[in-house]
Design a protein around this motif. Structure first.
Motif, PDB file in Angstrom:
ATOM      1  N   SER A 195      -2.580  15.045   2.303  1.00 26.97           N
ATOM      2  CA  SER A 195      -3.562  16.089   2.639  1.00 26.97           C
ATOM      3  C   SER A 195      -3.796  17.057   1.526  1.00 26.97           C
ATOM      4  O   SER A 195      -2.715  17.778   1.091  1.00 26.97           O
ATOM      5  CB  SER A 195      -3.303  16.709   3.858  1.00 26.97           C
ATOM      6  OG  SER A 195      -3.327  15.678   4.781  1.00 26.97           O
ATOM      7  N   GLY A 196      -4.958  17.213   0.703  1.00 28.87           N
ATOM      8  CA  GLY A 196      -4.923  18.015  -0.158  1.00 28.87           C
ATOM      9  C   GLY A 196      -5.533  17.360  -1.530  1.00 28.87           C
ATOM     10  O   GLY A 196      -5.704  16.253  -1.463  1.00 28.87           O
ATOM     11  N   THR A 197      -5.642  18.177  -2.692  1.00 34.87           N
ATOM     12  CA  THR A 197      -6.167  17.460  -3.974  1.00 34.87           C
ATOM     13  C   THR A 197      -5.057  17.084  -4.686  1.00 34.87           C
ATOM     14  O   THR A 197      -3.999  16.686  -4.260  1.00 34.87           O
ATOM     15  CB  THR A 197      -6.876  18.618  -4.739  1.00 34.87           C
ATOM     16  OG1 THR A 197      -5.790  19.697  -5.063  1.00 34.87           O
ATOM     17  CG2 THR A 197      -7.963  19.437  -4.015  1.00 34.87           C
ATOM     18  N   ALA A 206      -1.979  18.879  -4.922  1.00 29.69           N
ATOM     19  CA  ALA A 206      -1.008  18.708  -3.653  1.00 29.69           C
ATOM     20  C   ALA A 206      -0.091  17.625  -4.118  1.00 29.69           C
ATOM     21  O   ALA A 206       1.042  17.560  -3.615  1.00 29.69           O
ATOM     22  CB  ALA A 206      -1.959  18.726  -2.415  1.00 29.69           C
ATOM     23  N   CYS A 249      -5.863  11.570  -7.322  1.00 21.03           N
ATOM     24  CA  CYS A 249      -6.772  12.333  -6.402  1.00 21.03           C
ATOM     25  C   CYS A 249      -7.941  11.364  -6.011  1.00 21.03           C
ATOM     26  O   CYS A 249      -7.947  10.327  -6.374  1.00 21.03           O
ATOM     27  CB  CYS A 249      -7.156  13.481  -7.095  1.00 21.03           C
ATOM     28  SG  CYS A 249      -8.364  13.281  -8.446  1.00 21.03           S
ATOM     29  N   GLY A 268      -9.682  16.148  -1.282  1.00 16.16           N
ATOM     30  CA  GLY A 268      -8.945  16.571   0.054  1.00 16.16           C
ATOM     31  C   GLY A 268      -7.795  15.465   0.726  1.00 16.16           C
ATOM     32  O   GLY A 268      -7.016  15.830   1.364  1.00 16.16           O
ATOM     33  N   SER A 327      -5.367  12.988  -1.313  1.00 20.08           N
ATOM     34  CA  SER A 327      -4.859  12.188  -2.469  1.00 20.08           C
ATOM     35  C   SER A 327      -4.109  11.209  -2.385  1.00 20.08           C
ATOM     36  O   SER A 327      -2.787  11.125  -1.779  1.00 20.08           O
ATOM     37  CB  SER A 327      -4.237  13.447  -3.474  1.00 20.08           C
ATOM     38  OG  SER A 327      -5.299  14.215  -3.721  1.00 20.08           O
ATOM     39  N   TYR A 353       5.736  21.230   4.211  1.00 26.01           N
ATOM     40  CA  TYR A 353       4.595  20.431   4.639  1.00 26.01           C
ATOM     41  C   TYR A 353       4.590  19.178   3.761  1.00 26.01           C
ATOM     42  O   TYR A 353       3.926  18.171   4.249  1.00 26.01           O
ATOM     43  CB  TYR A 353       3.273  21.358   3.982  1.00 26.01           C
ATOM     44  CG  TYR A 353       2.013  20.705   4.451  1.00 26.01           C
ATOM     45  CD1 TYR A 353       1.492  20.505   5.690  1.00 26.01           C
ATOM     46  CD2 TYR A 353       1.226  20.254   3.367  1.00 26.01           C
ATOM     47  CE1 TYR A 353       0.366  19.861   5.798  1.00 26.01           C
ATOM     48  CE2 TYR A 353       0.158  19.751   3.336  1.00 26.01           C
ATOM     49  CZ  TYR A 353      -0.536  19.485   4.855  1.00 26.01           C
ATOM     50  OH  TYR A 353      -1.613  18.832   5.085  1.00 26.01           O
TER      51      TYR A 353
END
Length: 307
Positions: free
Chosen positions: A6-8, A11, A132, A142, A144, A167
Protein backbone atom coordinates in the motif's frame (compact mmCIF):
# COMPACT_ATOMS: atom_id res chain seq x y z
CA UNK A 1 7.37 -14.04 -2.84
CA UNK A 2 5.62 -11.07 -4.46
CA UNK A 3 2.93 -8.72 -3.25
CA UNK A 4 1.70 -5.15 -3.70
CA UNK A 5 2.51 -2.71 -0.91
CA UNK A 6 0.00 0.00 0.00
CA UNK A 7 1.54 3.27 -1.11
CA UNK A 8 3.70 4.68 -3.90
CA UNK A 9 7.17 3.64 -5.01
CA UNK A 10 8.60 5.48 -2.02
CA UNK A 11 6.63 3.24 0.35
CA UNK A 12 7.81 0.14 -1.50
CA UNK A 13 11.37 1.45 -1.37
CA UNK A 14 11.18 1.98 2.37
CA UNK A 15 9.58 -1.44 2.78
CA UNK A 16 12.60 -3.08 1.14
CA UNK A 17 15.15 -1.21 3.20
CA UNK A 18 13.49 -1.40 6.63
CA UNK A 19 13.06 -5.16 6.25
CA UNK A 20 16.48 -5.89 4.77
CA UNK A 21 18.81 -3.47 6.57
CA UNK A 22 19.61 -4.20 10.19
CA UNK A 23 21.60 -1.89 12.44
CA UNK A 24 25.30 -2.27 11.69
CA UNK A 25 24.86 -4.06 8.37
CA UNK A 26 27.60 -3.26 5.87
CA UNK A 27 25.81 -1.78 2.87
CA UNK A 28 27.25 -0.80 -0.50
CA UNK A 29 25.18 1.74 -2.43
CA UNK A 30 26.05 2.18 -6.11
CA UNK A 31 25.02 5.77 -6.63
CA UNK A 32 24.70 7.97 -9.73
CA UNK A 33 21.57 10.03 -9.18
CA UNK A 34 18.91 11.39 -6.86
CA UNK A 35 17.29 8.05 -6.02
CA UNK A 36 20.65 6.56 -5.14
CA UNK A 37 20.92 9.44 -2.66
CA UNK A 38 17.55 8.41 -1.24
CA UNK A 39 18.90 4.89 -0.68
CA UNK A 40 21.76 6.41 1.30
CA UNK A 41 19.36 8.52 3.34
CA UNK A 42 17.27 5.49 4.30
CA UNK A 43 20.32 3.46 5.29
CA UNK A 44 21.57 6.34 7.44
CA UNK A 45 18.26 6.34 9.31
CA UNK A 46 18.59 2.58 9.83
CA UNK A 47 22.13 3.08 11.24
CA UNK A 48 23.80 0.90 8.65
CA UNK A 49 27.52 0.89 7.96
CA UNK A 50 27.38 2.61 4.54
CA UNK A 51 29.93 2.40 1.75
CA UNK A 52 29.33 4.47 -1.40
CA UNK A 53 30.50 3.85 -4.95
CA UNK A 54 29.61 7.04 -6.79
CA UNK A 55 29.54 7.96 -10.45
CA UNK A 56 28.74 11.22 -12.21
CA UNK A 57 25.08 12.01 -12.73
CA UNK A 58 24.10 11.06 -16.27
CA UNK A 59 26.71 8.28 -16.44
CA UNK A 60 26.01 4.58 -15.89
CA UNK A 61 27.86 2.67 -13.16
CA UNK A 62 31.17 1.38 -14.52
CA UNK A 63 31.10 -2.41 -14.28
CA UNK A 64 34.85 -2.79 -13.78
CA UNK A 65 34.76 -0.41 -10.81
CA UNK A 66 31.71 -2.16 -9.39
CA UNK A 67 33.29 -5.61 -9.68
CA UNK A 68 36.54 -4.42 -8.13
CA UNK A 69 34.71 -2.78 -5.21
CA UNK A 70 32.63 -5.87 -4.47
CA UNK A 71 35.58 -8.26 -4.72
CA UNK A 72 37.62 -6.26 -2.22
CA UNK A 73 34.90 -6.12 0.45
CA UNK A 74 32.34 -8.29 2.18
CA UNK A 75 28.89 -6.69 2.13
CA UNK A 76 25.68 -7.73 3.81
CA UNK A 77 23.69 -5.72 1.25
CA UNK A 78 24.33 -4.14 -2.15
CA UNK A 79 21.79 -1.66 -3.52
CA UNK A 80 21.46 0.06 -6.88
CA UNK A 81 18.86 1.88 -8.98
CA UNK A 82 18.02 0.10 -12.23
CA UNK A 83 16.49 3.11 -13.99
CA UNK A 84 17.68 6.38 -12.46
CA UNK A 85 14.65 8.64 -12.91
CA UNK A 86 16.63 11.79 -12.14
CA UNK A 87 18.98 11.39 -15.12
CA UNK A 88 17.56 8.92 -17.62
CA UNK A 89 20.42 6.46 -17.05
CA UNK A 90 20.05 2.67 -17.11
CA UNK A 91 22.42 0.72 -14.88
CA UNK A 92 23.39 -2.79 -16.02
CA UNK A 93 21.71 -4.86 -13.32
CA UNK A 94 22.19 -8.10 -15.25
CA UNK A 95 25.99 -7.79 -15.08
CA UNK A 96 26.10 -6.38 -11.55
CA UNK A 97 24.02 -9.33 -10.39
CA UNK A 98 26.83 -11.67 -11.47
CA UNK A 99 29.14 -10.11 -8.86
CA UNK A 100 26.77 -10.75 -5.93
CA UNK A 101 27.95 -13.44 -3.50
CA UNK A 102 25.56 -16.04 -2.01
CA UNK A 103 25.81 -14.28 1.38
CA UNK A 104 24.86 -10.82 0.10
CA UNK A 105 21.38 -9.37 -0.34
CA UNK A 106 20.94 -7.55 -3.66
CA UNK A 107 18.36 -4.70 -3.58
CA UNK A 108 17.20 -3.11 -6.84
CA UNK A 109 15.05 -0.03 -7.45
CA UNK A 110 12.83 -0.78 -10.48
CA UNK A 111 10.44 2.15 -10.09
CA UNK A 112 10.92 3.45 -13.64
CA UNK A 113 11.98 0.21 -15.29
CA UNK A 114 9.08 -2.17 -14.56
CA UNK A 115 6.99 -2.53 -17.69
CA UNK A 116 9.37 -0.46 -19.84
CA UNK A 117 12.62 -2.45 -20.08
CA UNK A 118 13.66 -6.02 -19.40
CA UNK A 119 13.94 -7.20 -15.77
CA UNK A 120 14.68 -10.82 -14.84
CA UNK A 121 14.54 -10.94 -11.06
CA UNK A 122 15.69 -14.53 -10.48
CA UNK A 123 18.17 -14.76 -13.37
CA UNK A 124 19.91 -11.55 -12.22
CA UNK A 125 20.24 -12.67 -8.56
CA UNK A 126 17.93 -9.93 -7.26
CA UNK A 127 16.77 -10.54 -3.69
CA UNK A 128 14.60 -7.50 -3.00
CA UNK A 129 13.08 -5.37 -5.75
CA UNK A 130 10.40 -2.71 -5.72
CA UNK A 131 8.52 -0.61 -8.23
CA UNK A 132 5.34 1.45 -8.47
CA UNK A 133 1.99 1.30 -10.18
CA UNK A 134 1.84 4.72 -11.84
CA UNK A 135 4.79 4.68 -14.24
CA UNK A 136 5.37 1.80 -16.65
CA UNK A 137 2.06 0.16 -15.73
CA UNK A 138 -0.02 3.34 -16.24
CA UNK A 139 -2.04 2.58 -13.12
CA UNK A 140 -3.13 5.12 -10.46
CA UNK A 141 -0.53 5.50 -7.69
CA UNK A 142 -1.20 3.70 -4.43
CA UNK A 143 -0.25 0.02 -4.77
CA UNK A 144 3.37 -0.78 -5.51
CA UNK A 145 4.74 -4.20 -6.50
CA UNK A 146 7.52 -5.60 -4.33
CA UNK A 147 9.30 -8.96 -4.42
CA UNK A 148 11.58 -10.86 -2.03
CA UNK A 149 13.66 -13.97 -2.66
CA UNK A 150 13.88 -16.89 -0.26
CA UNK A 151 17.25 -15.53 0.84
CA UNK A 152 15.66 -12.18 1.65
CA UNK A 153 12.79 -13.82 3.54
CA UNK A 154 15.28 -15.84 5.58
CA UNK A 155 17.13 -12.64 6.50
CA UNK A 156 13.87 -11.09 7.68
CA UNK A 157 13.10 -14.11 9.82
CA UNK A 158 16.55 -14.08 11.40
CA UNK A 159 16.52 -10.41 12.42
CA UNK A 160 17.50 -9.76 16.03
CA UNK A 161 15.78 -6.36 16.19
CA UNK A 162 12.20 -5.53 15.31
CA UNK A 163 11.65 -3.83 11.98
CA UNK A 164 11.54 -0.10 12.87
CA UNK A 165 8.36 0.47 10.87
CA UNK A 166 5.35 -1.55 12.07
CA UNK A 167 3.19 -0.81 9.01
CA UNK A 168 5.84 -2.09 6.58
CA UNK A 169 7.00 -5.08 8.65
CA UNK A 170 6.86 -7.85 6.03
CA UNK A 171 6.76 -10.68 8.57
CA UNK A 172 3.54 -9.20 9.97
CA UNK A 173 2.12 -8.46 6.52
CA UNK A 174 2.83 -12.02 5.37
CA UNK A 175 0.62 -13.26 8.21
CA UNK A 176 -2.18 -11.13 6.75
CA UNK A 177 -1.51 -12.09 3.14
CA UNK A 178 -0.97 -15.80 3.78
CA UNK A 179 -4.27 -17.68 3.69
CA UNK A 180 -2.93 -20.29 6.13
CA UNK A 181 -2.61 -17.75 8.95
CA UNK A 182 -4.80 -14.79 7.99
CA UNK A 183 -3.94 -12.56 10.93
CA UNK A 184 -5.29 -9.01 10.60
CA UNK A 185 -2.67 -6.37 9.92
CA UNK A 186 -4.25 -3.44 8.08
CA UNK A 187 -7.11 -2.61 5.77
CA UNK A 188 -5.90 -3.04 2.20
CA UNK A 189 -6.76 -0.47 -0.52
CA UNK A 190 -8.87 -2.93 -2.49
CA UNK A 191 -9.72 -0.57 -5.36
CA UNK A 192 -6.01 -0.06 -5.94
CA UNK A 193 -5.47 -3.82 -6.03
CA UNK A 194 -8.14 -4.14 -8.70
CA UNK A 195 -6.52 -1.32 -10.68
CA UNK A 196 -3.10 -2.96 -10.46
CA UNK A 197 -4.59 -6.31 -11.49
CA UNK A 198 -6.13 -4.68 -14.58
CA UNK A 199 -2.88 -2.90 -15.45
CA UNK A 200 -1.04 -6.23 -15.38
CA UNK A 201 -3.77 -7.82 -17.50
CA UNK A 202 -3.29 -5.04 -20.06
CA UNK A 203 0.45 -5.77 -20.21
CA UNK A 204 -0.29 -9.47 -20.59
CA UNK A 205 -2.78 -8.79 -23.40
CA UNK A 206 -0.34 -6.63 -25.38
CA UNK A 207 2.52 -9.02 -24.60
CA UNK A 208 5.46 -8.05 -22.39
CA UNK A 209 7.94 -8.26 -25.27
CA UNK A 210 5.69 -6.00 -27.35
CA UNK A 211 5.40 -3.51 -24.47
CA UNK A 212 9.19 -3.29 -24.12
CA UNK A 213 9.66 -2.97 -27.89
CA UNK A 214 7.03 -0.19 -28.01
CA UNK A 215 8.87 1.82 -25.37
CA UNK A 216 12.14 1.52 -27.32
CA UNK A 217 10.45 2.39 -30.62
CA UNK A 218 8.79 5.51 -29.25
CA UNK A 219 12.00 6.53 -27.45
CA UNK A 220 13.82 6.41 -30.79
CA UNK A 221 11.00 8.40 -32.37
CA UNK A 222 11.30 11.04 -29.64
CA UNK A 223 15.07 11.26 -30.05
CA UNK A 224 14.80 11.78 -33.81
CA UNK A 225 11.97 14.29 -33.40
CA UNK A 226 13.96 16.30 -30.86
CA UNK A 227 16.88 16.52 -33.29
CA UNK A 228 14.63 18.22 -35.85
CA UNK A 229 14.12 21.14 -33.45
CA UNK A 230 17.71 21.31 -32.22
CA UNK A 231 17.35 19.44 -28.93
CA UNK A 232 19.48 16.50 -27.79
CA UNK A 233 19.60 13.87 -25.06
CA UNK A 234 22.46 14.11 -22.57
CA UNK A 235 22.98 10.42 -21.72
CA UNK A 236 25.24 8.22 -23.85
CA UNK A 237 23.13 6.15 -26.25
CA UNK A 238 24.04 2.76 -24.77
CA UNK A 239 23.02 3.87 -21.26
CA UNK A 240 19.72 5.60 -22.07
CA UNK A 241 16.36 4.70 -20.63
CA UNK A 242 13.53 4.62 -23.14
CA UNK A 243 11.06 5.57 -20.42
CA UNK A 244 12.81 8.68 -19.06
CA UNK A 245 14.58 11.01 -21.45
CA UNK A 246 16.87 13.75 -20.16
CA UNK A 247 17.04 16.60 -22.68
CA UNK A 248 19.72 19.28 -22.56
CA UNK A 249 18.22 22.75 -22.15
CA UNK A 250 19.69 25.09 -24.80
CA UNK A 251 21.65 28.15 -23.70
CA UNK A 252 19.58 31.30 -23.10
CA UNK A 253 16.39 29.23 -22.71
CA UNK A 254 14.51 29.71 -19.43
CA UNK A 255 13.68 26.31 -17.93
CA UNK A 256 10.66 27.37 -15.87
CA UNK A 257 9.22 29.60 -18.58
CA UNK A 258 9.17 26.75 -21.10
CA UNK A 259 7.74 24.21 -18.67
CA UNK A 260 5.08 26.66 -17.47
CA UNK A 261 4.02 27.46 -21.05
CA UNK A 262 3.81 23.76 -21.91
CA UNK A 263 1.66 23.10 -18.85
CA UNK A 264 -0.61 26.14 -18.95
CA UNK A 265 -1.04 26.52 -22.71
CA UNK A 266 -0.84 22.91 -23.91
CA UNK A 267 -1.63 20.77 -20.82
CA UNK A 268 1.74 19.01 -21.16
CA UNK A 269 3.87 18.44 -18.08
CA UNK A 270 7.55 17.55 -18.30
CA UNK A 271 9.93 17.28 -15.36
CA UNK A 272 12.73 19.63 -14.44
CA UNK A 273 16.23 18.57 -13.50
CA UNK A 274 17.10 17.42 -9.98
CA UNK A 275 20.28 18.06 -7.99
CA UNK A 276 23.18 19.14 -10.24
CA UNK A 277 20.86 18.81 -13.25
CA UNK A 278 18.45 21.50 -11.97
CA UNK A 279 17.93 24.12 -14.66
CA UNK A 280 20.08 22.14 -17.09
CA UNK A 281 17.78 19.37 -18.32
CA UNK A 282 14.15 18.57 -18.99
CA UNK A 283 12.98 15.08 -18.10
CA UNK A 284 10.45 13.67 -20.55
CA UNK A 285 8.61 10.54 -19.50
CA UNK A 286 7.52 7.88 -21.98
CA UNK A 287 5.89 5.34 -19.71
CA UNK A 288 2.95 3.04 -20.28
CA UNK A 289 0.26 4.79 -22.29
CA UNK A 290 2.44 7.86 -22.66
CA UNK A 291 4.73 5.82 -24.91
CA UNK A 292 2.97 6.36 -28.23
CA UNK A 293 4.06 8.38 -31.24
CA UNK A 294 0.99 10.64 -31.13
CA UNK A 295 2.05 11.94 -27.72
CA UNK A 296 5.54 12.70 -29.02
CA UNK A 297 4.02 14.61 -31.95
CA UNK A 298 1.90 16.68 -29.57
CA UNK A 299 4.95 17.54 -27.46
CA UNK A 300 7.18 18.42 -30.42
CA UNK A 301 4.53 20.70 -31.94
CA UNK A 302 4.15 22.49 -28.61
CA UNK A 303 7.93 22.76 -28.21
CA UNK A 304 8.20 24.39 -31.63
CA UNK A 305 5.75 27.11 -30.65
CA UNK A 306 7.13 27.72 -27.15
CA UNK A 307 10.81 27.70 -28.09
Amino acid sequence: FCMPVSGTGSAAMESCFVNMVDKGDKVLIIQNGYFGLRMENMCMRLKANIDLLTFDWGVAADLNNVEDKIKKNNYDIIAVVHAETSTGVKNNIKEIGKFISPDTIFIVDAVTSLGTIDIKVDDWNIDAIYSCSQKGLSCPPGASPISFSDKALNKMKSRTDLVPNWYLDMIEIIKYWDGNQRAYHHTAPINMMYALYQALEDVKEEGLDNVIKRHKRVHDYLENSLKTIGLELIVKESDRLPSLNAVKIPELVDDMHVRSKLLNDYSIEIGGGLGPFAGKVWRIGLMGYSAYEKNVDTLINAFKKVL
